[in-house]
Structure formats: structure tokens, C-alpha cells
Design an enzyme around this catalytic site. Structure first.
Site, mmCIF file in Angstrom:
data_model
loop_
_atom_site.group_PDB
_atom_site.id
_atom_site.type_symbol
_atom_site.label_atom_id
_atom_site.label_comp_id
_atom_site.label_asym_id
_atom_site.label_seq_id
_atom_site.Cartn_x
_atom_site.Cartn_y
_atom_site.Cartn_z
ATOM 1 N N LEU A 138 46.548 23.736 -40.476
ATOM 2 C CA LEU A 138 47.688 23.164 -41.196
ATOM 3 C C LEU A 138 48.487 22.241 -40.280
ATOM 4 O O LEU A 138 48.696 22.914 -38.986
ATOM 5 C CB LEU A 138 48.478 24.000 -41.940
ATOM 6 N N ASP A 139 49.004 21.272 -40.593
ATOM 7 C CA ASP A 139 49.877 20.511 -39.541
ATOM 8 C C ASP A 139 51.148 21.428 -39.460
ATOM 9 O O ASP A 139 51.591 22.162 -40.080
ATOM 10 C CB ASP A 139 50.251 19.173 -40.238
ATOM 11 N N LYS A 140 51.737 20.972 -38.203
ATOM 12 C CA LYS A 140 53.161 21.617 -37.680
ATOM 13 C C LYS A 140 54.041 22.089 -38.871
ATOM 14 O O LYS A 140 54.456 23.158 -39.050
ATOM 15 C CB LYS A 140 53.682 21.296 -36.683
ATOM 16 N N THR A 142 53.677 21.530 -42.163
ATOM 17 C CA THR A 142 52.919 21.858 -43.538
ATOM 18 C C THR A 142 53.021 23.192 -44.014
ATOM 19 O O THR A 142 52.632 24.122 -42.684
ATOM 20 C CB THR A 142 51.646 21.267 -43.634
ATOM 21 N N ARG A 237 48.330 13.041 -45.948
ATOM 22 C CA ARG A 237 49.462 12.498 -45.600
ATOM 23 C C ARG A 237 48.655 10.843 -45.590
ATOM 24 O O ARG A 237 49.446 9.878 -46.102
ATOM 25 C CB ARG A 237 50.001 12.670 -44.341
#
Length: 323
Positions: A138-140, A142, A237
Site C-alpha cells: 500500500l502507498d505510504k 493509503t 490513483r
């Protein structure tokens, strides 16, 4: 830390004439083809008591194969005591509800303080598993659910399940603009041709599919429920930006925040104060890598997204003519 591996089996009639690496992958499915090939090339595989170092070597019915190898520490990182929100754990997997601001892997600008560092502290034996058992990211900023493998065998199964699209990952997002109905974005993704920290829809990129449906509509925004078929970097995104509906607060793809006209000071404060992409991994479903039981988890919407949703509803009620 190391772990001794000792495996033994016999070649069957149907495997006669196959490559050694292919046969071992069939006999010992808990281990990846890459690891098996490495074991062969380093002299850890015996056929009828004789060391074999060629992955392409053909096998015959009745031959006995044996693997005597050591699993070496895979992860060169420091264990750090970082709080984790663990929603499920057993001897094979950990399911985590990741908080915003937590980077998954160490990298440029984030050499420590990551989920990987936290996992090494929580479960020291996980250093034997590639990437400390992390099978998807997961992105930082998210939030939401991630599954981590605690053993090599569990990781091999989970990676295969992920590649076969057998793991269900659902997200909630709030995007700019009003979306009337659900749909699918099927567009390849790769590095942006000029902005190296960005991803983009690129005609020769890696296949990426995102399904979405409308969960709630507001005056100038939409709350979506999304499901991934693939797992490319920044996939949701990028795909939402591609169709003209960037995620609220996205610092990379949304540009400067633009609240709708005629908002209250309270709404303006909430909206402009939302400093991360409004994206949350809300549901995870998979077959357990050891018991094969289908398991499912849900993570509550984080408070900052709840506050944003509440503000959007109130703004919509206050401006019915624009809805």
C-alpha cells in the site's frame, strides 16, 4: 538466522523426461521456482545420492530426489519497535490494518521506520522470508488491510494466489467530480516517461484493471468502492486520474486542492486540511495458505475519511440546487 531444509521424494512415471527444476517445483510446491533453481545451482539437490547442479537435467521414474539446503536471512534491515494494528495472526500469516504515513519497504528517503522494520521486531523469524513476508503493498498514505506471510511456504502460496487473481482486495476512495455509474478502467501502467516518481497510463506498460462502483454521490465529488485485478504501483490513483476523477488530497496526481464554490468555512478547513490521498483498503479476502479456508476481513474507514465524508454530505445538503 538460518533454517535447515530437508526434503525427499521419488520421481513418478508422469514426470519422466521432465526438467529437474520443473519436477522439484511439482514435488515441493511450497517453494518458488527461483528458490529451487538456486538450490540446484548451489549443489543442494541430490538425485539418487548424486549432486545435480543443472536445472535442465532430465529425470526418470523411480529416482529419489533430496534437497538439503539452508534458508539464509533474506532481509538486511533493522528491527524496530513500531506499533502495528494487527487484525489477525496465526503461525502462517499476519493481516495488518496499515496506518497513514507508514512506508511499507525501506527505500530512498525512508531507510527505516517502515512496515518491514516493524515486522522484523514483531516476528524476528520473518527475516528468513523474502521481503519479510510482504506480498503486496500500500502507498505510504493509503490506509487499510495488508496480508503478510510469516513463512516461505505461506509466501509462495500467497504470491501465486495474487498472480492468479484469487485474492480479493477492495478499496474505498473519494474522488473529485460526480460519477454517474460504475465501470472498469483497463489501461496499462508504467513509469511516467518524464516524471520518474510518477506512474502513468502508458501504451506498452504492464496490464492493469480496476473495477469501480458508486457508493455515494455528493455535489462535486463521489465516494467509490473499487476492486483490483492487478496490483501496479499507484494503480487506483493513476486510473482515476486517467478518467478525469483524481483522488481528493492526492499530493502527486491531483495538484492543488480545489474545493467547490460556495462552501462554508468549516468545509473549507476540512477539505484543505486533508493532506493525503483519500484511499483506504477496506476489505481483504483470501484462501488461507495452510488450511485453504476462505477468510475475509474488513477495516473501518479511518477517522479523517469519515470527517471528510461527513463534510461532503453536509455541503451537498446545503447546496441542493447544484446536486
Amino acid at each position: 538466522m538460518t533454517q535447515e531444509i530437508n526434503l525427499k521424494s521419488e520421481i513418478t512415471a508422469t514426470q519422466t523426461g521432465q526438467r529437474l527444476d520443473q519436477t522439484l517445483a511439482e514435488l515441493f510446491p511450497d517453494y518458488s521456482r527461483t528458490r529451487i533453481k538456486e538450490w540446484i545451482q548451489t549443489g543442494s539437490v541430490y538425485v539418487d545420492g548424486v549432486v545435480q547442479t543443472k536445472p535442465r537435467e532430465k529425470v526418470l521414474e523411480g529416482q529419489e530426489v533430496q534437497v538439503e539446503a539452508m534458508l539464509q536471512e533474506e532481509t538486511k534491515a533493522e528491527a524496530q519497535a513500531i506499533d502495528l494494528n494487527i487484525v489477525y495472526e496465526d503461525d502462517h500469516i499476519i493481516v495488518i490494518n496499515k496506518q497513514a504515513g507508514l512506508v511499507v519497504h525501506p527505500g530512498a528517503g525512508n531507510s527505516d521506520g517502515t512496515l518491514l522494520n516493524a515486522l522484523l521486531h514483531h516476528c524476528p523469524a520473518i527475516e528468513l522470508v523474502p521481503r519479510a513476508g510482504i506480498v503486496h503493498r500500500l502507498d505510504k498514505d493509503t490506509t487499510g488491510l495488508m496480508v503478510v506471510a510469516k513463512t516461505v511456504e505461506a509466501q509462495t502460496h500467497l504470491v501465486a494466489a495474487l498472480q492468479a487473481r484469487e485474492i480479493v482486495r477492495e478499496y474505498e476512495a473519494i474522488v473529485q467530480g460526480t460519477i454517474i455509474s460504475g465501470g472498469t478502467v483497463d489501461e496499462p501502467i508504467d513509469r511516467h516517461p518524464t516524471k520518474r516518481t510518477h506512474m502513468a497510463v502508458v501504451h506498452n506498460g504492464k496490464p492493469a484493471v480496476t473495477h469501480y462502483r458508486v457508493a455515494e454521490k455528493y455535489r462535486a465529488h463521489t465516494r467509490l468502492r473499487l476492486r483490483l485485478e492487478s496490483g501496479r504501483t499507484h494503480q487506483i490513483r493513476v486510473h482515476m486520474a486517467h478518467i478525469g476523477h483524481v483522488l481528493v488530497g492526492d499530493p502527486v496526481y491531483a495538484g492543488r486542492p480545489r474545493p467547490p464554490k460556495g462552501v462554508t468555512p468549516e468545509f473549507f478547513e476540512v477539505y484543505m486540511g486533508f493532506k493525503r490521498q483519500a484511499l483506504h483498503a477496506i476489505r481483504l479476502e483470501l484462501a488461507h495458505p495452510f488450511t485453504f479456508e476462505v477468510m475475509s476481513w474488513q477495516a473501518p474507514i479511518p477517522e479523517d475519511m469519515v470527517t471528510l465524508t461527513r463534510a461532503l454530505r453536509e455541503d451537498t445538503k446545503a447546496n441542493p440546487a447544484d446536486y
